[in-house]
Design a protein around this motif. Structure first.
Motif, PDB file in Angstrom:
ATOM      1  N   ARG A   7       0.828  -1.214   0.000  1.00 29.66           N
ATOM      2  CA  ARG A   7       0.000   0.000   0.000  1.00 29.66           C
ATOM      3  C   ARG A   7       0.856   1.256   0.000  1.00 29.66           C
ATOM      4  O   ARG A   7       0.565   2.207  -0.730  1.00 29.66           O
ATOM      5  N   VAL A  10       2.503   1.737  -3.489  1.00 29.68           N
ATOM      6  CA  VAL A  10       1.557   2.254  -4.486  1.00 29.68           C
ATOM      7  C   VAL A  10       1.240   3.708  -4.197  1.00 29.68           C
ATOM      8  O   VAL A  10       1.186   4.545  -5.111  1.00 29.68           O
ATOM      9  N   MET A 159      -6.133   0.698  -1.984  1.00 32.15           N
ATOM     10  CA  MET A 159      -5.194   1.257  -2.952  1.00 32.15           C
ATOM     11  C   MET A 159      -5.927   2.079  -4.010  1.00 32.15           C
ATOM     12  O   MET A 159      -5.467   3.156  -4.403  1.00 32.15           O
ATOM     13  N   ALA A 163      -5.443   6.168  -4.410  1.00 33.65           N
ATOM     14  CA  ALA A 163      -4.987   6.665  -5.711  1.00 33.65           C
ATOM     15  C   ALA A 163      -5.994   7.617  -6.327  1.00 33.65           C
ATOM     16  O   ALA A 163      -5.640   8.681  -6.848  1.00 33.65           O
TER      17      ALA A 163
END
Length: 268
Positions: A7, A10, A159, A163
């Motif tokens: 995590r 990313v 995630m 994002a």
């Protein structure tokens, strides 16, 4: 540990890419970025600490008490479909959580910390009060238990949510031809920018963080700012120019009842 490392990897990758995008193609000049970034990063560190401590405990409790429990466990579904349905369910939950944090006064006290940012860029995506972070974790854990959501789906959704939140707060814009297509499915910077308006009518719209289909389905989607994007005033709703002037003021916001005199120094 693998979960956390994946995590954070990313997160850093997406954050860096979006930072380059808004630096290379800025939507507008950021005049207060130094102080804002200091505040936003410290809030992020507090929030990350809360997640690091509380999330393993909550997920462990869910794992212990939620074996063979939950809606999705009552059906014999392929694993991939359970993951897909789980991600959709969690995203719908986040939409309604966000909407209720605007509509319920006690919850708005927490969430207004996020809306007090006077400018919008990728760092705004991490500007949340630690208590709101903790409450969100509890709500998500409850949903995971009731629905029987697998850990893999939680990881994928976390995630995606991180994002997409960074993406739609970015101080940049998609090309017009692409914007109209992308916003049919995903919340874009154009849509979320309207949500950060100081005008309450605009603030109370575009609640989605990832998928825009929930705003369309529940009639809260607003495609255009009332007076055009160039006249959109970002910041604390109901005021013209007010903003918290210190980290202490940010952390105290949920516990403060504002009076008109609180805004006189910076309003006109």
């Amino acid at each position: 540990m693998i979960d956390f490392n994946l995590r954070i990897s990313v997160f850093l990758l997406v954050f860096s890419a979006l930072l380059v995008w808004q630096w290379q193609r800025p939507r507008s000049a950021l005049l207060q970025w130094r102080q804002r970034w200091q505040h936003n990063i410290v809030l992020f560190m507090f929030g990350a600490l809360c997640v690091r401590i509380a999330q393993p405990l909550l997920l462990s409790l869910v794992a212990v008490f939620g074996q063979n429990f939950g809606l999705f466990n009552t059906f014999d579904l392929p694993f991939w479909s359970v993951v897909l349905l789980s991600v959709l369910a969690l995203d719908c939950l986040i939409y309604w959580q966000h909407r209720l944090f605007h509509e319920i006064p006690l919850l708005w006290r927490l969430h207004r910390v996020h809306h007090s940012d006077p400018e919008l860029d990728v760092s705004s995506a991490i500007r949340f009060h630690p208590i709101e972070i903790l409450l969100s974790l509890v709500i998500k854990a409850f949903a995971v238990l009731v629905l029987g959501i697998p850990v893999e789906a939680v990881l994928i959704f976390d995630m995606l949510l991180n994002a997409s939140a960074m993406f739609n707060h970015t101080n940049a814009r998609l090309p017009k031809w692409l914007e109209s297509l992308v916003q049919l499915v995903i919340i874009t910077p154009d849509l979320h920018r309207i949500h950060h308006s100081r005008e309450s009518e605009e603030t109370n719209s575009n609640y989605g963080f990832f998928l825009s289909i929930w705003d369309a389905a529940f009639r809260s989607k607003r495609k255009q700012a009332l007076n055009g994007d160039e006249n959109l005033n970002i910041g604390f709703p109901g005021t013209k120019t007010y903003q918290p002037d210190s980290l202490k003021a940010l952390l105290a916001m949920p516990f403060k009842t504002f009076q008109k005199s609180d805004f006189k120094k910076r309003s006109h």
